[in-house]
Write an enzyme that holds these catalytic residues in place. Structure first.
Site, mmCIF file in Angstrom:
data_model
loop_
_atom_site.group_PDB
_atom_site.id
_atom_site.type_symbol
_atom_site.label_atom_id
_atom_site.label_comp_id
_atom_site.label_asym_id
_atom_site.label_seq_id
_atom_site.Cartn_x
_atom_site.Cartn_y
_atom_site.Cartn_z
ATOM 1 N N LEU A 30 0.818 -1.217 0.000
ATOM 2 C CA LEU A 30 0.000 0.000 0.000
ATOM 3 C C LEU A 30 0.853 1.269 0.000
ATOM 4 O O LEU A 30 1.910 1.331 0.631
ATOM 5 C CB LEU A 30 -0.927 0.006 1.218
ATOM 6 C CG LEU A 30 -1.887 -1.186 1.324
ATOM 7 C CD1 LEU A 30 -2.780 -1.038 2.552
ATOM 8 C CD2 LEU A 30 -2.740 -1.338 0.067
ATOM 9 N N HIS A 34 -3.371 4.298 -2.552
ATOM 10 C CA HIS A 34 -4.365 3.450 -1.884
ATOM 11 C C HIS A 34 -4.993 4.206 -0.710
ATOM 12 O O HIS A 34 -6.199 4.124 -0.480
ATOM 13 C CB HIS A 34 -3.706 2.167 -1.353
ATOM 14 C CG HIS A 34 -3.088 1.300 -2.394
ATOM 15 N ND1 HIS A 34 -1.727 1.124 -2.502
ATOM 16 C CD2 HIS A 34 -3.638 0.546 -3.380
ATOM 17 C CE1 HIS A 34 -1.467 0.286 -3.499
ATOM 18 N NE2 HIS A 34 -2.605 -0.074 -4.052
ATOM 19 N N GLN A 150 -9.177 -0.455 -16.394
ATOM 20 C CA GLN A 150 -9.774 -1.301 -15.352
ATOM 21 C C GLN A 150 -11.045 -0.646 -14.816
ATOM 22 O O GLN A 150 -12.092 -1.291 -14.689
ATOM 23 C CB GLN A 150 -8.747 -1.500 -14.240
ATOM 24 C CG GLN A 150 -9.303 -2.097 -12.964
ATOM 25 C CD GLN A 150 -8.216 -2.356 -11.948
ATOM 26 O OE1 GLN A 150 -7.435 -3.272 -12.102
ATOM 27 N NE2 GLN A 150 -8.159 -1.564 -10.892
HETATM 28 P P1 AMP Z 1 -3.584 -2.198 -6.861
HETATM 29 O O1 AMP Z 1 -3.193 -2.558 -5.468
HETATM 30 O O2 AMP Z 1 -2.446 -1.766 -7.721
HETATM 31 O O3 AMP Z 1 -4.487 -3.222 -7.502
HETATM 32 O O4 AMP Z 1 -4.485 -0.887 -6.727
HETATM 33 C C1 AMP Z 1 -5.639 -0.875 -5.916
HETATM 34 C C2 AMP Z 1 -6.431 0.360 -6.249
HETATM 35 O O5 AMP Z 1 -5.631 1.521 -6.001
HETATM 36 C C3 AMP Z 1 -6.843 0.425 -7.728
HETATM 37 O O6 AMP Z 1 -8.187 0.898 -7.800
HETATM 38 C C4 AMP Z 1 -5.875 1.396 -8.308
HETATM 39 O O7 AMP Z 1 -6.367 2.081 -9.439
HETATM 40 C C5 AMP Z 1 -5.675 2.357 -7.134
HETATM 41 N N1 AMP Z 1 -4.402 3.093 -7.276
HETATM 42 C C6 AMP Z 1 -3.186 2.588 -7.570
HETATM 43 N N2 AMP Z 1 -2.272 3.582 -7.681
HETATM 44 C C7 AMP Z 1 -2.934 4.740 -7.459
HETATM 45 C C8 AMP Z 1 -2.549 6.117 -7.436
HETATM 46 N N3 AMP Z 1 -1.292 6.507 -7.676
HETATM 47 N N4 AMP Z 1 -3.504 7.034 -7.168
HETATM 48 C C9 AMP Z 1 -4.795 6.663 -6.927
HETATM 49 N N5 AMP Z 1 -5.217 5.379 -6.931
HETATM 50 C C10 AMP Z 1 -4.318 4.432 -7.197
#
Ligand code: AMP
Length: 273
Positions: A30, A34, A150
């Site tokens: 995280l 996140h 996504q």
């Molecule tokens: P992940 O753990 O990479 O699957 O991401 C979980 C959620 O966090 C997904 O909805 C991603 O789009 C979001 N997320 C990842 N990186 C960012 C970021 N830099 N800013 C905002 N949301 C993010």
């Protein structure tokens, strides 16, 4: 904060709770991106559930499932400090069995852009998000705009399958120099980290061109490709919010998307105009 790994136990527990539920699905490691999803979920709901599940079905055979960063203890602390009420922390065996029903991404939107080079990716994403939404039954679920395709496909799934959840899109959180936060940024060495800044630079230059009323998609793409050129480019696209091709930028209905490889790391980013 309660930590639950069994899906049925979580489902039963949530049934007894008569509150609005905000749900943030993640794959762990995280970061502040996140955390911004968690904060928004807290502002808008009475109870917040976060899941940490490194979903194997969305990784192709030669992708980074085995080396994907794992920070279980730090993640638990972050969730606790961010005021998460329930952390759902299942193992693959809790989510999948041997002979599986699975969802198929739509033939067009699911197999362009990231889905073109990762053809099984969105089948895995939609299957797991569908399962997670069925387990948690949230009022609202939070997804980052950073993973634009996504987000688009999940919104489509919820609409087409008549699911009872509101999908909330959250802005991308960046480092102070513009690099979008990603769990995969830890793979970058010092030089690659510098190279990666070309992505946000290309997006920034595109937005400056648009602010000067240069709206021709090809003209903007050529400029962006010039900036990104030394990197391995998977795509640079300028689409409308339905992910359809457009000839001109239309403010309020345009997303500019980039995916490149820096060293051995795939990085994606985008801006919504
Ligand atoms: P992940 O753990 O990479 O699957 O991401 C979980 C959620 O966090 C997904 O909805 C991603 O789009 C979001 N997320 C990842 N990186 C960012 C970021 N830099 N800013 C905002 N949301 C993010």
């Amino acid at each position: 904060m309660k930590i639950i790994s069994n899906p049925l136990q979580l489902k039963d527990y949530l049934k007894t709770i008569n509150k609005t539920i905000g749900f943030v699905p993640t794959m762990g490691a995280l970061h502040d991106g996140h955390i911004s999803l968690i904060k928004k979920a807290k502002e808008e709901n009475e109870l917040v559930v976060v899941s940490i599940f490194l979903n194997p079905t969305q990784f192709g055979k030669n992708e980074d499932l085995d080396k994907y960063p794992k920070k279980d203890e730090a993640d638990k602390q972050i969730c606790k400090l961010s005021g998460v009420d329930i952390l759902f922390f299942p193992q693959a065996k809790d989510i999948y069995s041997k002979d599986e029903v699975s969802l198929q991404a739509p033939n067009v939107r699911g197999f362009v852009l990231e889905g073109y080079t990762r053809p099984s990716h969105f089948n895995g994403v939609l299957t797991v998000v569908n399962k997670l939404l069925n387990i948690v039954s949230p009022t609202r679920a939070y997804f980052g705009k950073k993973d634009a395709q996504q987000l688009n496909l999940i919104s489509l799934m919820v609409k087409q399958l008549f699911m009872n959840v509101e999908i909330i899109a959250v802005d991308t959180v960046r480092e102070s120099d513009g690099l979008a936060l990603s769990s995969r940024n830890v793979y970058l060495n010092k030089d690659e980290r510098k190279e990666a800044l070309k992505i946000s630079k290309a997006l920034h230059v595109a937005s400056v061109m648009i602010s000067k009323n240069i709206l021709d998609v090809d003209e903007i793409k050529i400029k962006m490709l010039e900036i990104l050129e030394p990197l391995e480019i998977f795509y640079v696209e300028i689409l409308n919010y339905d992910f359809e091709y457009a000839l001109h930028v239309e403010l309020g209905n345009t997303v500019i998307l980039v995916e490149v490889r820096v060293g051995s790391t795939r990085l994606l980013d985008n801006i919504w105009l």
